[in-house]
Design a protein around this motif. Structure first.
Motif, PDB file in Angstrom:
ATOM      1  N   TRP A 239      31.094  40.438  30.923  1.00 44.36           N
ATOM      2  CA  TRP A 239      32.074  39.907  31.857  1.00 44.36           C
ATOM      3  C   TRP A 239      33.047  40.987  32.311  1.00 44.36           C
ATOM      4  O   TRP A 239      33.610  41.724  31.487  1.00 44.36           O
ATOM      5  CB  TRP A 239      32.877  38.779  31.202  1.00 44.36           C
ATOM      6  CG  TRP A 239      32.387  37.413  31.542  1.00 44.36           C
ATOM      7  CD1 TRP A 239      31.856  36.979  32.719  1.00 44.36           C
ATOM      8  CD2 TRP A 239      32.379  36.289  30.663  1.00 44.36           C
ATOM      9  NE1 TRP A 239      31.518  35.657  32.635  1.00 44.36           N
ATOM     10  CE2 TRP A 239      31.826  35.213  31.387  1.00 44.36           C
ATOM     11  CE3 TRP A 239      32.773  36.079  29.346  1.00 44.36           C
ATOM     12  CZ2 TRP A 239      31.657  33.951  30.845  1.00 44.36           C
ATOM     13  CZ3 TRP A 239      32.614  34.830  28.793  1.00 44.36           C
ATOM     14  CH2 TRP A 239      32.065  33.776  29.540  1.00 44.36           C
ATOM     15  N   PRO A 240      33.295  41.082  33.624  1.00 43.10           N
ATOM     16  CA  PRO A 240      34.328  41.996  34.126  1.00 43.10           C
ATOM     17  C   PRO A 240      35.721  41.496  33.713  1.00 43.10           C
ATOM     18  O   PRO A 240      35.966  40.287  33.680  1.00 43.10           O
ATOM     19  CB  PRO A 240      34.154  41.946  35.648  1.00 43.10           C
ATOM     20  CG  PRO A 240      32.818  41.316  35.876  1.00 43.10           C
ATOM     21  CD  PRO A 240      32.578  40.407  34.718  1.00 43.10           C
ATOM     22  N   LEU A 241      36.595  42.437  33.434  1.00 36.03           N
ATOM     23  CA  LEU A 241      37.969  42.114  33.025  1.00 36.03           C
ATOM     24  C   LEU A 241      38.929  42.372  34.195  1.00 36.03           C
ATOM     25  O   LEU A 241      38.912  43.437  34.797  1.00 36.03           O
ATOM     26  CB  LEU A 241      38.373  42.967  31.819  1.00 36.03           C
ATOM     27  CG  LEU A 241      39.681  42.606  31.119  1.00 36.03           C
ATOM     28  CD1 LEU A 241      39.598  41.221  30.489  1.00 36.03           C
ATOM     29  CD2 LEU A 241      40.023  43.650  30.055  1.00 36.03           C
ATOM     30  N   HIS A 242      39.762  41.377  34.489  1.00 39.08           N
ATOM     31  CA  HIS A 242      40.705  41.437  35.610  1.00 39.08           C
ATOM     32  C   HIS A 242      42.128  41.181  35.106  1.00 39.08           C
ATOM     33  O   HIS A 242      42.339  40.786  33.963  1.00 39.08           O
ATOM     34  CB  HIS A 242      40.404  40.347  36.652  1.00 39.08           C
ATOM     35  CG  HIS A 242      38.983  40.290  37.102  1.00 39.08           C
ATOM     36  ND1 HIS A 242      38.563  40.801  38.317  1.00 39.08           N
ATOM     37  CD2 HIS A 242      37.878  39.744  36.523  1.00 39.08           C
ATOM     38  CE1 HIS A 242      37.266  40.587  38.465  1.00 39.08           C
ATOM     39  NE2 HIS A 242      36.823  39.942  37.388  1.00 39.08           N
ATOM     40  N   MET A 243      43.078  41.346  36.002  1.00 40.35           N
ATOM     41  CA  MET A 243      44.430  40.842  35.822  1.00 40.35           C
ATOM     42  C   MET A 243      44.600  39.660  36.765  1.00 40.35           C
ATOM     43  O   MET A 243      44.028  39.643  37.858  1.00 40.35           O
ATOM     44  CB  MET A 243      45.464  41.921  36.146  1.00 40.35           C
ATOM     45  CG  MET A 243      46.908  41.504  35.890  1.00 40.35           C
ATOM     46  SD  MET A 243      48.063  42.842  36.273  1.00 40.35           S
ATOM     47  CE  MET A 243      47.986  42.827  38.071  1.00 40.35           C
ATOM     48  N   GLY A 244      45.373  38.650  36.346  1.00 39.31           N
ATOM     49  CA  GLY A 244      45.540  37.466  37.180  1.00 39.31           C
ATOM     50  C   GLY A 244      46.989  37.095  37.404  1.00 39.31           C
ATOM     51  O   GLY A 244      47.832  37.284  36.527  1.00 39.31           O
ATOM     52  N   ALA A 245      47.280  36.566  38.593  1.00 38.92           N
ATOM     53  CA  ALA A 245      48.609  36.057  38.946  1.00 38.92           C
ATOM     54  C   ALA A 245      48.442  34.711  39.640  1.00 38.92           C
ATOM     55  O   ALA A 245      47.415  34.456  40.278  1.00 38.92           O
ATOM     56  CB  ALA A 245      49.345  37.024  39.873  1.00 38.92           C
ATOM     57  N   LEU A 246      49.443  33.861  39.515  1.00 37.47           N
ATOM     58  CA  LEU A 246      49.383  32.555  40.166  1.00 37.47           C
ATOM     59  C   LEU A 246      49.362  32.686  41.692  1.00 37.47           C
ATOM     60  O   LEU A 246      50.083  33.516  42.255  1.00 37.47           O
ATOM     61  CB  LEU A 246      50.584  31.707  39.765  1.00 37.47           C
ATOM     62  CG  LEU A 246      50.552  30.976  38.420  1.00 37.47           C
ATOM     63  CD1 LEU A 246      51.857  30.220  38.222  1.00 37.47           C
ATOM     64  CD2 LEU A 246      49.366  30.023  38.322  1.00 37.47           C
TER      65      LEU A 246
END
Length: 283
Positions: A239-246
């Motif tokens: 799985w690729p790893l991301h950063m997330g924001a609302l």
């Protein structure tokens, strides 16, 4: 943003003028006092300026981004340091943005994100459900998810079908839950940390655990009580790893864009590879 603010004022103006006309009508027909008229108009002005202020705050340059995650060694240590902190901080620093990292259990951190107490969760896997409410950056790492078992248990493993009718300890709230739930007969035991998941297998209270390869290696190397555990091959999933924001964050799109720009810079100048080597070169 200036155009949007001007449009907002034009939209508010008719409401304000209509209210003024209504107050004058009340004064003429029912004797409403001028003082009350002034007070009502003052309230309307406060509301208009408050809305205008919100729009202007969204237009301000981003100076600091606050992120949070649960401890996930070696990516995120107990104090928040680790590969994730270093890569994310370096990407933002390339754009003159300061990054702060907080630590709490993952499920709680997701609630803090929803409440606006943090701006981002810096290590997330994309899922269809999450994409309904979250914006994701470009991936900055790739997680090889592996199965960990007790060496005294004879387990023939060749992929997901090998896990049917077993019990597996998992971290509560992680993005692999939907995938694992689709495996026939697999019992999932949610816990708060990878260490807890691995210790459950060591105590023979779960057949297997699922872990990122590097996280599994870190725990097996640093915790003597886990010496009877081993990683099974091949990897279960990648799985690729991301950063997330609302999506509802007033600066969410800008935060994502600035991170992506900074990430591209630190990959070009070699800093990204140096950080990877620093954290994983000794494994």
């Amino acid at each position: 943003m200036l155009t949007y603010s001007v449009t907002l004022l034009y939209c508010c103006a008719p409401v304000y003028m209509n209210t003024v006309r209504e107050l004058r009508f009340l004064d003429y027909n029912y004797g409403v006092q001028p003082m009350r008229m002034k007070r009502e108009m003052r309230y309307l002005l406060y509301i208009a300026w408050f809305i205008f202020g919100l729009q202007e705050s969204a237009a301000q340059p981003i100076k600091t981004v606050v992120g949070g995650h649960n401890p996930w060694p070696p990516y995120i240590l107990e104090d928040g340091s680790g590969l994730v902190k270093d890569v994310v901080a370096a990407a933002f620093a390339a754009q003159d943005i300061h990054f702060e990292m907080r630590v709490a259990p993952f499920s709680r951190m997701m609630r803090l994100l929803e409440q606006g107490a943090v701006d981002v969760v810096p290590a997330l896997w994309w899922t269809a459900k999450r994409s309904n409410t979250l914006l994701f950056t470009e991936p900055y790492f790739n997680n090889e998810m592996v199965v960990v078992h007790h060496v005294d248990d004879a387990l023939s493993f060749s992929g997901a079908r090998s896990l049917r009718f077993l019990s597996m300890s998992v971290i509560r709230g992680y993005g692999y839950y939907d995938f694992l739930s689709s495996i026939e007969g697999l019992e999932l035991i949610p816990l708060s940390s990878l260490r807890a998941c691995l210790e459950l297998v060591e105590k023979r209270r779960a057949d297997v655990a699922v872990a990122d390869l590097w996280a599994a290696k870190y725990h097996l190397k640093t915790l003597p009580n886990l010496k009877k555990l081993a990683v099974l091959k091949p990897a279960l999933i990648s799985w690729p790893l991301h950063m997330g924001a609302l999506k509802t964050h007033p600066q969410g799109n800008e935060i994502i864009q600035q991170f992506n720009l900074g990430l591209a810079k630190i990959k070009r100048n070699g800093l990204y590879e140096r950080l990877i080597t620093t954290h994983f070169g000794h494994f």
